[in-house]
Design an enzyme around this catalytic site. Structure first.
Site, PDB file in Angstrom:
ATOM      1  N   SER A   1      38.199  56.766 -73.705  1.00  0.00           N
ATOM      2  CA  SER A   1      37.562  55.558 -74.214  1.00  0.00           C
ATOM      3  C   SER A   1      37.832  54.427 -73.227  1.00  0.00           C
ATOM      4  O   SER A   1      38.533  54.608 -72.236  1.00  0.00           O
ATOM      5  CB  SER A   1      38.128  55.188 -75.581  1.00  0.00           C
ATOM      6  N   LYS A   2      37.277  53.267 -73.556  1.00  0.00           N
ATOM      7  CA  LYS A   2      37.398  52.131 -72.628  1.00  0.00           C
ATOM      8  C   LYS A   2      38.842  51.714 -72.377  1.00  0.00           C
ATOM      9  O   LYS A   2      39.131  51.054 -71.390  1.00  0.00           O
ATOM     10  CB  LYS A   2      36.594  50.944 -73.160  1.00  0.00           C
ATOM     11  N   ARG A   3      39.697  52.095 -73.312  1.00  0.00           N
ATOM     12  CA  ARG A   3      41.121  51.808 -73.097  1.00  0.00           C
ATOM     13  C   ARG A   3      41.632  52.415 -71.804  1.00  0.00           C
ATOM     14  O   ARG A   3      42.609  51.969 -71.230  1.00  0.00           O
ATOM     15  CB  ARG A   3      41.935  52.444 -74.227  1.00  0.00           C
TER      16      ARG A   3
END
Ligand code: GLU
Length: 501
Positions: free
Chosen positions: A256-258
């Site tokens: 994910s963007k994390r």
């Protein structure tokens, strides 16, 4: 059939509802490489049946991302082909005809059950800890009954009548995966509003486009038995499947963007060279042998095979991308990098457009000094900014170097006087010699002279070799910045009353 029956045909089928995701780009790349290796055809199909979420901008981002990576498709948007249209939204008539055929052959049936009934059923099944499945109530309605209800205008969906037994996916990556048909409910193929569901559209397209191999993410594996059942019911050949394990972020979490940027567009904007991205993508799940890490596009085409794809999830390792980015920056010629960085310098407002030509040699010198240290083109822009603009900000470490011995300001002014006379004939080595002389005369160490010098000239604590930088920076800017040193030091809290930390 013509000889097309022996031609490998693969497709990449993104939904244009967002950017080109790293995982999608990897799927596209594997399809592309497989097609090129096999002398086959690579089709790009846009799955835009979700009209609410599909946007032209997302579509464009996908096409741009594919072009940036050099994944040229043989059939699809903007290039055409004789299996079109290549947008699902333009193929809906065909899907309806398929559903009609399924109804006619008895492979599918109309289901008139209301939402309330289905909700009730779900609740009961959950309470009884049973599997939540449609109970097939409408499967055996008599033909007259169905006709009467249709005549009355009763709303219905169309469901596929799943038979007994099991459905086997002979997956080229995962091996034999067996699904018991008991686990597959009589799934909907056409909604009450007449639109078709994803599984039907995909099967319609894969058969209409004569796709021989479906290479896609493992998240689609549970759809595959349903799709196989549909192919069979339609009397169409079932393609060969290859499901690729997903990409995980550190700690085995779903990517994910994390975990950093996950859109290809972002890396494209940062100016990662396509060859770096290709190597980054291909090695997330594929390997050739234990040794080779870096592959040219031609080598990838030559060496790629589905056998080299791992069954376990790939790791998203951005350090590797940085490493590859730097590696490929070093492989390119300075002239190439200057061609690529030039428009970015113009866009950043640092360089007038015509100066990209007239000051070419000068640009190449600054690019050459940064080439070894950068990972992408935007880092070049960032790091050469000081050649164009006097620094107005100083990195904390640079500011600290300036405050350390405020009297160095005068030494820098003196150095400007030394350089002014013979700047042009002084190469970097000669300038360094002058600096050494000054440092001895003023009993100030080279380090204590050069660190503040670098700071006033570049705003940074770190740069390519200082005297090389000065030679590129030129006389005028060097003089101006060196002479401003006492002022700058004062403004940073050094000098009279300032703390010398
Ligand atoms: N449109 C689907 C997706 O973006 C791909 C479907 C497929 O490859 O079969 O996930």
């Amino acid at each position: 059939m013509t000889d097309s029956s022996s031609t490998v045909r693969v497709r990449f089928a993104p939904s244009p509802t967002g950017y080109l995701h790293i995982g999608g780009a990897r799927t596209a790349l594997y399809n592309y490489l497989f097609a090129r290796k096999q002398g086959g055809v690579f089709v790009l199909r846009i799955e835009d049946t979700d009209r609410e979420r599909s946007t032209p901008a997302a579509m464009q981002a996908i096409l741009d991302g594919m072009r940036y990576l050099g994944l040229d498709w043989d059939e699809g948007p903007e290039v055409g082909g004789d299996h079109g249209p290549y947008f699902q939204s333009e193929r809906v008539e065909g899907y309806r005809a398929l559903v009609d055929g399924l109804l006619e052959s008895g492979a599918a049936y109309r289901c008139f059950c209301s939402r309330e009934r289905l909700d009730e059923l779900r609740k009961e099944q959950m309470a009884a800890k049973q599997r939540v499945h449609y109970d097939r109530r409408c499967r055996d309605l008599g033909a007259d009954d169905v006709a009467a209800r249709v005549e009355r205008g009763d709303p219905f969906v169309v469901r596929f009548a799943v038979g007994e037994g099991e459905t086997v996916v002979d997956d080229l990556i995962r091996g034999r995966v067996v699904f018991s048909n008991d686990e597959i409910e009589d799934f909907i193929v056409q909604r009450a509003d007449g639109t078709c569901v994803y599984n039907l559209a995909v099967v319609g397209d894969d058969s209409g486009m004569e796709i021989t191999h479906v290479i896609r993410g493992e998240d689609h594996l549970t759809n595959t038995p349903k799709q196989i059942l549909l192919f069979r019911a339609l009397g169409a050949p079932v393609p060969t499947y290859a499901h690729i394990a997903l990409i995980h972020g550190p700690g085995r979490q779903k990517l994910s963007k994390r975990h950093g940027a996950v859109s290809v567009t972002e890396y494209q904007e940062q100016g990662y060279l396509p060859e770096a991205m290709l190597n980054f993508l291909v090695r997330m799940g594929w390997s050739y042998d234990d040794r080779q890490e870096i592959f040219s596009r031609e080598e990838l085409v030559e060496k790629f095979s589905l056998d080299g794809i791992s069954r376990s999830p790939a790791m998203y390792d951005l350090d590797r991308l940085k490493h590859l980015g730097n590696y490929y920056m070093r492989q390119r010629s300075v002239a190439d990098l200057t061609d690529l960085a030039g428009p970015r310098l113009v866009a950043a407002g640092l360089l007038p457009e015509e100066a990209a030509r007239t000051r070419r040699a000068w640009l190449e010198r600054m690019v050459a000094l940064e080439q070894e240290r950068v990972e992408n083109l935007s880092q070049i822009v960032d790091r050469v900014r000081f050649y164009f603009e006097d620094p107005t900000e100083y990195e904390p470490k640079a500011a600290k170097a300036l405050r350390k011995k405020p009297e160095v300001g005068e030494a820098l002014v003196a150095f400007a006087d030394v350089l002014e006379e013979k700047f042009d004939e002084n190469g970097p080595a000669a300038m360094e010699e002058e600096a050494r002389r000054l440092s001895e005369a003023r009993t100030i160490s080279m380090k204590d002279l050069c660190q503040p010098m670098r700071a006033v000239l570049t705003g940074r604590s770190f740069s390519p070799p200082l005297f090389d930088v000065i030679a590129v920076l030129g006389r005028e800017a060097t003089m101006r910045r060196l002479r401003a040193a006492p002022e700058i030091i004062k403004s940073l809290g050094g000098g009279a009353g300032g703390k010398s930390s």
